[in-house]
Scaffold this active site. Structure first.
Site, PDB file in Angstrom:
ATOM      1  N   SER A 110       0.809  -1.220   0.000  1.00  0.00           N
ATOM      2  CA  SER A 110       0.000   0.000   0.000  1.00  0.00           C
ATOM      3  C   SER A 110       0.843   1.271   0.000  1.00  0.00           C
ATOM      4  O   SER A 110       0.296   2.364  -0.110  1.00  0.00           O
ATOM      5  CB  SER A 110      -0.953   0.022   1.205  1.00  0.00           C
ATOM      6  OG  SER A 110      -0.258   0.331   2.391  1.00  0.00           O
ATOM      7  N   LYS A 112       2.000   4.369   7.324  1.00  0.00           N
ATOM      8  CA  LYS A 112       1.136   5.196   6.491  1.00  0.00           C
ATOM      9  C   LYS A 112       1.521   6.667   6.611  1.00  0.00           C
ATOM     10  O   LYS A 112       2.235   7.065   7.533  1.00  0.00           O
ATOM     11  CB  LYS A 112      -0.333   5.067   6.929  1.00  0.00           C
ATOM     12  CG  LYS A 112      -0.966   3.716   6.688  1.00  0.00           C
ATOM     13  CD  LYS A 112      -1.243   3.477   5.227  1.00  0.00           C
ATOM     14  CE  LYS A 112      -1.949   2.152   5.003  1.00  0.00           C
ATOM     15  NZ  LYS A 112      -1.134   1.002   5.359  1.00  0.00           N
TER      16      LYS A 112
END
Length: 223
Positions: free
Chosen positions: A143, A181
């Site tokens: 991701s 993230k």
């Protein structure tokens, strides 16, 4: 038969263990042997390990055990006098220096997974790290590929509990799962953004999220 430097090092380690019960640091060994960088210490320790004079104790930083000492006739014999380095002065690290930081396990760059599964040590070029305390996590998932972070990379993390919008952080979610993230604030919420259009942002109450560190660098192995 050991080289002179190998002989000096094992004598220094043995003396320190007898005196304090704790292995000397790589910085102390570097200074005691008058080496230019700690990478030379790593090579000497590896050579002593291969010859079964010492061994590293698993899951413990700076933990060395002397298995046997060289014979006194080795390369001239008596232990060379070594001085314990002064720790009161700052010594600049050369660009090719290598240090060891804890490797805590795998971290998700996709759906959160359990973090900090175990601990070993990872050798890292000192030039990749700045000031502060660091650890490493192995990346699992895709991701963050648009930020250049790939599955199997080692994320080098500087410990901190604060982050600014747009920084890549290790976020611990509900004290059990961690993910890598982009960190952003969205009103009263915390938003964790991926760097892959196939994934959606994750939104949490701030009480559910605790910053564990922010990205300082990456290591990638090519097989």
């Amino acid at each position: 038969m050991l080289t002179r430097k190998q002989h000096e090092l094992i004598c220094f380690i043995n003396d320190r263990l007898e005196e304090t019960g704790v292995s000397p640091s790589f910085e102390e060994m570097k200074e005691a042997l008058d080496l230019k960088s700690k990478s030379g210490v790593h090579r000497l320790i590896s050579a002593l390990e291969e010859r079964q004079f010492i061994r590293r104790l698993p899951n413990r930083a700076r933990a060395l055990e002397v298995l046997r000492m060289p014979e006194t006739g080795n390369r001239g014999a008596a232990k060379p006098p070594l001085t314990v380095p002064s720790l009161g002065r700052s010594i600049p690290q050369p660009a090719n220096d290598v240090i060891e930081i804890p490797l805590h396990g795998r971290i998700a760059a996709g759906v959160p997974i359990e973090a900090f599964e175990g601990q070993s040590m990872l050798s890292v070029p000192a030039a990749l790290l700045g000031g502060g305390e660091h650890y490493a996590l192995e990346v699992s998932g895709d991701s963050m590929v648009e930020a250049g972070i790939l599955d199997g990379d080692y994320a080098l993390i500087r410990r901190t509990e604060v982050a600014r919008d747009g920084e890549i952080v290790v976020a611990l979610i509900e004290e059990s799962e961690a993910t890598l993230k982009y960190f952003r604030r969205e009103g009263a919420m915390v938003r964790l953004d991926p760097a892959n259009r196939a994934y959606d942002p994750q939104r949490y109450d701030p009480r559910q999220v605790r910053v564990q560190g922010k990205l300082a660098g990456l290591l990638r192995r090519y097989d």
